[in-house]
Every structure is written in structure tokens, then in C-alpha cells.
Design a protein around this motif. Structure first.
Motif, PDB file in Angstrom:
ATOM      1  N   ASN A 163      -6.225  -2.744  -2.507  1.00 12.49           N
ATOM      2  CA  ASN A 163      -6.163  -1.028  -1.854  1.00 12.49           C
ATOM      3  C   ASN A 163      -6.092  -1.155  -0.187  1.00 12.49           C
ATOM      4  OD1 ASN A 163      -5.824  -0.726  -4.847  1.00 12.49           O
ATOM      5  ND2 ASN A 163      -7.820  -0.057  -4.881  1.00 12.49           N
ATOM      6  N   ILE A 164      -7.026  -1.944   0.097  1.00 11.62           N
ATOM      7  CA  ILE A 164      -7.252  -1.496   1.588  1.00 11.62           C
ATOM      8  C   ILE A 164      -6.103  -1.903   2.654  1.00 11.62           C
ATOM      9  CG2 ILE A 164      -8.137  -3.800   2.177  1.00 11.62           C
ATOM     10  CD1 ILE A 164      -9.388  -0.209   3.538  1.00 11.62           C
ATOM     11  N   SER A 165      -5.159  -2.810   1.900  1.00 15.40           N
ATOM     12  CA  SER A 165      -3.862  -3.092   2.620  1.00 15.40           C
ATOM     13  C   SER A 165      -3.251  -1.765   3.042  1.00 15.40           C
ATOM     14  CB  SER A 165      -3.175  -4.063   1.596  1.00 15.40           C
ATOM     15  OG  SER A 165      -2.564  -3.409   0.635  1.00 15.40           O
ATOM     16  N   SER A 166      -3.331  -0.862   2.452  1.00 16.34           N
ATOM     17  CA  SER A 166      -2.695   0.544   2.803  1.00 16.34           C
ATOM     18  C   SER A 166      -3.188   0.906   4.072  1.00 16.34           C
ATOM     19  CB  SER A 166      -2.859   1.724   2.020  1.00 16.34           C
ATOM     20  OG  SER A 166      -2.355   1.183   0.677  1.00 16.34           O
ATOM     21  N   THR A 167      -4.143   0.348   4.562  1.00 16.58           N
ATOM     22  CA  THR A 167      -4.590   0.732   5.911  1.00 16.58           C
ATOM     23  C   THR A 167      -4.374  -0.459   7.005  1.00 16.58           C
ATOM     24  OG1 THR A 167      -6.433   2.133   5.160  1.00 16.58           O
ATOM     25  CG2 THR A 167      -6.745   1.160   7.318  1.00 16.58           C
ATOM     26  N   THR A 168      -4.771  -1.789   6.481  1.00 19.35           N
ATOM     27  CA  THR A 168      -4.631  -2.803   7.500  1.00 19.35           C
ATOM     28  C   THR A 168      -3.289  -3.092   7.825  1.00 19.35           C
ATOM     29  OG1 THR A 168      -4.793  -4.279   5.584  1.00 19.35           O
ATOM     30  CG2 THR A 168      -6.708  -3.789   6.575  1.00 19.35           C
ATOM     31  N   GLN A 169      -2.125  -2.780   6.830  1.00 20.78           N
ATOM     32  CA  GLN A 169      -0.833  -3.161   7.164  1.00 20.78           C
ATOM     33  C   GLN A 169      -0.276  -2.284   8.498  1.00 20.78           C
ATOM     34  OE1 GLN A 169       2.214  -1.484   6.155  1.00 20.78           O
ATOM     35  NE2 GLN A 169       3.314  -3.054   7.334  1.00 20.78           N
ATOM     36  N   PRO A 170      -0.450  -1.113   8.456  1.00 21.25           N
ATOM     37  CA  PRO A 170      -0.012  -0.145   9.201  1.00 21.25           C
ATOM     38  C   PRO A 170      -0.660  -0.449  10.570  1.00 21.25           C
ATOM     39  CG  PRO A 170      -0.923   1.238   7.801  1.00 21.25           C
ATOM     40  CD  PRO A 170      -0.848  -0.094   7.029  1.00 21.25           C
ATOM     41  N   LEU A 171      -1.878  -0.557  10.601  1.00 17.14           N
ATOM     42  CA  LEU A 171      -2.619  -0.803  11.837  1.00 17.14           C
ATOM     43  C   LEU A 171      -2.137  -1.996  12.484  1.00 17.14           C
ATOM     44  CD1 LEU A 171      -6.217   0.476  10.873  1.00 17.14           C
ATOM     45  CD2 LEU A 171      -4.387   1.504  12.152  1.00 17.14           C
ATOM     46  N   ILE A 172      -1.884  -3.090  11.811  1.00 11.02           N
ATOM     47  CA  ILE A 172      -1.514  -4.336  12.357  1.00 11.02           C
ATOM     48  C   ILE A 172      -0.110  -4.315  13.012  1.00 11.02           C
ATOM     49  CG2 ILE A 172      -0.847  -6.780  11.830  1.00 11.02           C
ATOM     50  CD1 ILE A 172      -3.255  -6.972  10.017  1.00 11.02           C
TER      51      ILE A 172
END
Length: 324
Positions: A274-283
Motif C-alpha cells: 500500500n505504501i508504494s502509492s507514496t514511495t513511487q511518486p516521491l522517487i
């Protein structure tokens, strides 16, 4: 939060009997419960919800900014931008559903709302691994088979893959919403194992090819290859951080007790997905040389403020050392 169990609301709707049940039809059925047997083991579910709240405050704005950047740079678009845009859109949609989850948990208690929540979980389960697999395939072809990649560079091939991914995503999400399918959780385990293996092999091959071309040629890597190297390395980090936990835990379901697997292993494993919804755009945003919609004056002003603060701190530290 265990996505494969009917939880997260306080309704008193009775749980339907399985189709092949031989029990008395008038027997008392256990009321639908928010934690469905995990009342004494809520830590894993709360951990998942906490990470989903991060998606609301950071992930949604970040994904919207990614979409805006992709639209702004559409004239100089990369071949994989269509996959990034779709992934950002679906991640933003998943983040929007989190407040609805919490409201349904503590206020509404609606079975229909819970069905829409399960659909969003199904979208998240499938869209991330499949779109990341498409991005890895695109980069793999570009680096290792550049001639073939040039022949398949037309956007119609990416659109075709995108349609297939959306079809598989919504089919999985619809099946998850309906529920009742035997061993349905095995579908996600198989999907995540296959996607994880493919992405790791792809990215490792790309990194090896880029490093080999660098060591065999000039001292400095070509700027385009260096950009590809950073892109693939960032994707590999996302894959390992967000998808390795469920890959490492879910296939060993039999070694856990049913309560431990439902109440701890699954919620924690899904939390990392679920937290990939945050890590992916930030990276993605950190890889940009310049973020549109933010003027150079603001960046310089922000940079000068940081520099002045650092200089002030250094001076104060020097004066303290001298006085000491």
C-alpha cells in the motif's frame, strides 16, 4: 488489513452461509464483525491503516503532481510515461478511498461501501505489480534490444499493454468484490511472485548491461545511460522495499496459524504494498532535474534560505568552540 476477509465495518448483517453448507438454515450465524476474529490482534490492521493515512497526506498530492508533470512534458515524453501516468492515477484513487475506509469503519457501517472498498483493494493489488512489470519490460527492451525497441516504439503498443493491464486489474478487483471464490488469495500470491521475479530479473539485467558498457568504454557513462541507470536503480529499490515482504511471507502460509496469518502476516504484508502509492511518486519526483510549476526564483530563494541558515549555524558553532 486482511483483504481476503470480510472485515472493516460494524454492521450487524449476518455472514452468508457457504453454498455447499449442510448446516441448518435456521442456525444462528455469527454477526459481521469489523475485525472478523482479530479483535485481540488488531496491531497489524492498525499498522496497515496508519500507512494508508500517509498515502492520503503525501501520496495523493505527489501522484497528482506526477500526472501534472507528465502532461507538462508530453512533447518530450518517455515511452514508459503512459504506464507511470496510469499508475499514478490509480494510486491517487486508492489514496482517496482511505478516508472512506475510516468513515465506514467508525461511522457508516455500510456493506455496499465495503464492497467498493474491496474493489479499490483489488485495484491496488494488481495495478502496481503489472504496471511496474510493463515499465521494466520497456526499459529492458530499450537497453538490451535497442533495434527491436526502435521498431516497437509507437505508442499503440503501449496502449495495447495498458488496456490488457486495466482488463486484468478490474477483473481481479471485481472477483475480489464478489468474494467467495475458493483459494482466491492464492491468485495474489502467484501474481506477486511472478511479477517480483520478472522485475528483479529485468532490472538486474539492465544494470549489468549498463555497467558492462560503462566499464568497457569511456571513463564517464553516457548521460542517457546514466539516466536509465538511475531510473532502473530507483525501480529496483521500490520493488525490494514494497514487494519483497509479501513475497517473503505469503508463500509460507502453512507454517503460520490461521489467526496469525490473517491478523498479522497479511495486514503487514499488504501495508508495504500500500505504501508504494507514496514511495513511487516521491522517487519519480526526486529523479527530475527540474520540477515544473515551481519557478527558478522560488528554488533559488529556498536554496539561499537553507544556505544562510547553514552559515548562521556554522558561525554560531565556531563562536561556541572559540569561547570554549
Amino acid at each position: 488489513m486482511d483483504r481476503n476477509i470480510s472485515s472493516l465495518n460494524h454492521t450487524s448483517i449476518q455472514t452468508p452461509l457457504p453454498p455447499n453448507t449442510t448446516a441448518n438454515i435456521n442456525a444462528t450465524v455469527k454477526p459481521f464483525s469489523v475485525f472478523d476474529g482479530c479483535e485481540l490482534y488488531v496491531e497489524g490492521i492498525l499498522f496497515d491503516l496508519t500507512l494508508q493515512c500517509i498515502n492520503v497526506f503525501i501520496g495523493i498530492p505527489a501522484n497528482i503532481l506526477v500526472i501534472a508533470v507528465l502532461i507538462h512534458n508530453r512533447k518530450e515524453a518517455s515511452t514508459s510515461d503512459i504506464f507511470l501516468g496510469c499508475l499514478a492515477f490509480l494510486d491517487a484513487y486508492f489514496g482517496v478511498m482511505t478516508p472512506i475506509v475510516i468513515l465506514n469503519l467508525y461511522t457508516w457501517g455500510s456493506q455496499k461501501v465495503w464492497s467498493s472498498i474491496k474493489f479499490s483493494y483489488g485495484v491496488k493489488d494488481t495495478s502496481g505489480p503489472l504496471f511496474f512489470s510493463c515499465i521494466c519490460l520497456d526499459r529492458f527492451m530499450a537497453v538490451l534490444f535497442p533495434i527491436t525497441f526502435g521498431q516497437l516504439k509507437h505508442i499503440k503498443y503501449r496502449l495495447f499493454l495498458t488496456v490488457i493491464v486495466f482488463f486484468l486489474t478490474f477483473a481481479y478487483a471485481a472477483a475480489k468484490t464478489v468474494g467467495g471464490l475458493p483459494n482466491f488469495e492464492k491468485v495474489f500470491t502467484g501474481e506477486i511472485l511472478a511479477a517480483f521475479s520478472w522485475m528483479v530479473v529485468c532490472n538486474a539485467s539492465i544494470l549489468w548491461a549498463l555497467k558492462r558498457s560503462h566499464s568497457a568504454g569511456k571513463d564517464e557513462m553516457h548521460p542517457m545511460k546514466k539516466k536509465a541507470f538511475k531510473t532502473v536503480l530507483s525501480i529496483l529499490c521500490i520493488i525490494v522495499v514494497n514487494y519483497l515482504p509479501p513475497v517473503a511471507m505469503f508463500p509460507f502460509e502453512d507454517i503460520y496459524t490461521p489467526d496469525v496469518f490473517r491478523c498479522y502476516v497479511q495486514p503487514v504484508g499488504f501495508a508495504f504494498v500500500n505504501i508504494s502509492s507514496t514511495t513511487q511518486p516521491l522517487i519519480y519526483l526526486t529523479r527530475l532535474e527540474k520540477v515544473p510549476f515551481i519557478s527558478d526564483a522560488c528554488i533559488k530563494k529556498w536554496g539561499s534560505c537553507i544556505s544562510s541558515d547553514n552559515n548562521t549555524n556554522n558561525k554560531s558553532t565556531t563562536q561556541q568552540n572559540q569561547s570554549a
